[in-house]
Write a protein that holds these residues in place. Structure first.
Motif, short mmCIF file in Angstrom:
data_model
loop_
_atom_site.label_atom_id
_atom_site.label_comp_id
_atom_site.label_asym_id
_atom_site.label_seq_id
_atom_site.Cartn_x
_atom_site.Cartn_y
_atom_site.Cartn_z
N UNK A 193 0.84 -1.20 0.00
CA UNK A 193 0.00 0.00 0.00
C UNK A 193 0.88 1.24 0.00
N UNK A 194 0.65 2.10 -0.99
CA UNK A 194 1.40 3.37 -1.06
C UNK A 194 0.43 4.50 -0.81
N UNK A 195 0.67 5.26 0.25
CA UNK A 195 -0.25 6.38 0.53
C UNK A 195 0.48 7.69 0.28
N UNK A 196 -0.12 8.54 -0.50
CA UNK A 196 0.43 9.88 -0.73
C UNK A 196 -0.67 10.87 -0.40
N UNK A 197 -0.85 11.13 0.89
CA UNK A 197 -1.95 12.00 1.30
C UNK A 197 -1.46 13.43 1.51
N UNK A 198 -2.10 14.35 0.83
CA UNK A 198 -1.76 15.77 1.02
C UNK A 198 -2.67 16.35 2.10
N UNK A 199 -2.27 17.52 2.60
CA UNK A 199 -3.15 18.23 3.54
C UNK A 199 -4.37 18.71 2.75
N UNK A 200 -5.58 18.36 3.24
CA UNK A 200 -6.77 18.69 2.45
C UNK A 200 -7.76 19.55 3.23
N UNK A 241 -7.36 23.16 -7.57
CA UNK A 241 -8.25 24.34 -7.70
C UNK A 241 -9.39 24.27 -6.69
N UNK A 242 -10.64 24.17 -7.16
CA UNK A 242 -11.75 24.18 -6.20
C UNK A 242 -12.29 22.77 -5.95
N UNK A 243 -11.39 21.79 -6.08
CA UNK A 243 -11.82 20.40 -5.86
C UNK A 243 -10.77 19.65 -5.05
N UNK A 244 -11.22 18.55 -4.42
CA UNK A 244 -10.28 17.63 -3.79
C UNK A 244 -10.25 16.39 -4.67
N UNK A 245 -9.03 15.92 -4.94
CA UNK A 245 -8.91 14.76 -5.82
C UNK A 245 -8.43 13.55 -5.02
N UNK A 290 -24.37 12.64 -6.37
CA UNK A 290 -25.07 13.35 -5.32
C UNK A 290 -24.18 14.38 -4.62
N UNK A 291 -22.87 14.13 -4.65
CA UNK A 291 -21.92 15.08 -4.05
C UNK A 291 -21.48 16.13 -5.07
N UNK A 292 -22.10 16.12 -6.24
CA UNK A 292 -21.76 17.06 -7.33
C UNK A 292 -20.30 16.90 -7.74
N UNK A 293 -19.79 15.69 -7.58
CA UNK A 293 -18.39 15.43 -7.94
C UNK A 293 -18.28 14.84 -9.33
N UNK A 313 -15.26 21.70 -3.40
CA UNK A 313 -15.11 22.28 -2.06
C UNK A 313 -16.37 23.03 -1.63
N UNK A 314 -17.18 23.35 -2.63
CA UNK A 314 -18.44 24.06 -2.32
C UNK A 314 -19.56 23.41 -3.10
N UNK A 315 -20.70 23.26 -2.45
CA UNK A 315 -21.86 22.76 -3.19
C UNK A 315 -22.50 23.91 -3.93
#
Ligand code: ATP
Ligand code: MG
Length: 335
Positions: A193-200, A241-245, A290-293, A313-315
């Motif tokens: 398992x390789x985790x590359x988690x950024x501050x979100x 930008x205005x999303x989390x990936x 439903x999350x508008x993603x 990041x915003x609905x």
């Protein structure tokens, strides 16, 4: 002669100018036609995409209503079969003990010859020794079947209710960590398992639903990697930008075009009967929608697959973008 040559020259020049003008006109018209054709093709593609999105949404909406009804209908009988099986499990122990006791009495010759004979006949005629041994396994199998049924009903309910609203601020990293904890036993020792988690930043959503999508994708990845020599699961997150990936990549069997095309269809599965319900990806799709993603899939047979989940990041009140690109466009760059 000179006059004749002059006239010829003028006529030639006139004819040349007219020809050039006609050629230019033809050129302009062809260009115009080409551009119009291109615009037509583009709007045709857009129309096709919108049509597909409409059909997909319509299918999901109908299925949502249907699932809610089916889940409700199945849930009641399921509850009493569940409860009865639990009671039966408790009761059967007593009968097994009784049989053992009677057999002990027989063996110790504590019964009259007539009683012993009658008991032997009964035990043999009804195959009671075999039944007593077999019944535990039968009950365990039934319990397993019921557990599976309960899972299916729960999935159907989740699918049907993914339209409800009560939003919270969700920590995606927390969600991924807790999902990985649940899957610990499946991943342990076998998958790197390789985790590359950024501050979100937080995203508006429903934590349990988002965790469900991570779980569905990771479980599928694990299944896809079961024949991979060095299975590698890479989970990466970042803010774009205005999303989390959230990107989940596996080096499993990958998917061909036919599978990619049906991937999000409810009940589509390539797994043997009893192993997959084919609901995982359609639930994932409806939750992200439903999350508008947005959801992107890249896959190559024999190489692996990558699922990219983009969460806003915003609905927005009037979000109308398509959750998925057309199946043909699903293949990004190879993994
Ligand atoms: N990471 C992956 N790699 C290869 N194939 C995949 C991957 N994810 C999904 N698939 C394909 O898509 C199909 C549908 O997936 P989906 O999760 O909807 O159903 P399932 O896994 O078959 O059943 P379940 O309802 O138990 O999840 C799978 O059967 C599999 O063929
Ligand atoms: Mg699945």
């Amino acid at each position: 002669m000179n006059k004749e040559a002059e006239a010829y020259k003028t006529a030639y020049a006139r004819e040349r100018a007219a020809r050039l003008e006609a050629e230019q006109l033809l050129d302009d018209k062809s260009r115009e036609l080409f551009l119009k054709n291109q615009q037509l093709e583009a709007s045709n593609t857009r129309l096709k995409e919108q049509h597909n999105a409409l059909v997909r949404n319509e299918k999901l909406a109908t299925l949502g209503t249907l699932s809610a009804g089916v889940a409700h209908e199945i849930n009641n009988p399921l509850a009493f079969v569940y409860s009865n099986l639990g009671s039966l499990n408790g009761y059967i122990g007593g009968y097994q003990k009784l049989l053992q006791m009677v057999q002990c009495w027989q063996a110790d010759e504590q019964l009259s010859p007539q009683q012993a004979e009658a008991l032997s006949q009964l035990i043999e005629a009804e195959d009671l020794v075999f039944i007593s041994e077999d019944i535990t396994g039968l009950l365990a199998d039934s319990q397993e079947g019921l557990d599976r049924l309960k899972d299916i009903v729960q999935n159907l309910r989740r699918f049907a209710h993914s339209q409800d609203t009560d939003w919270e601020d969700v920590d995606v990293t927390d969600g991924l960590e807790s999902t990985l904890k649940i899957l610990n036993s499946q991943l342990k020792n076998t998958v790197t398992l390789e985790k590359h988690f950024a501050e979100l930043p937080m995203v508006p959503g429903k934590a349990n639903e988002l965790n469900q999508t991570f779980l569905n994708i990771i479980v599928n990845a694990c299944h896809a990697m079961k024949d991979t020599e060095r299975p590698l699961l890479r989970i990466e997150t970042r803010k774009e930008e205005d999303e989390v990936l959230v990107q989940i990549t596996d080096n499993g069997c990958g998917m061909d075009e036919a599978v990619l095309k049906s991937l999000f269809d409810p009940f589509f599965t390539t797994k043997p009967v009893g192993e997959g319900t084919g609901m995982g990806m359609s639930i994932t799709y409806s939750i992200i929608k439903n999350h508008q993603g947005r959801l992107k899939v890249a896959s190559k047979p024999g190489v692996g697959s990558r699922f990219s989940i983009y969460l806003p990041l915003k609905r927005s009140e009037s979000a109308n973008k398509d959750t998925l690109s057309d199946p043909q466009d699903l293949t990004e760059e190879p993994v």
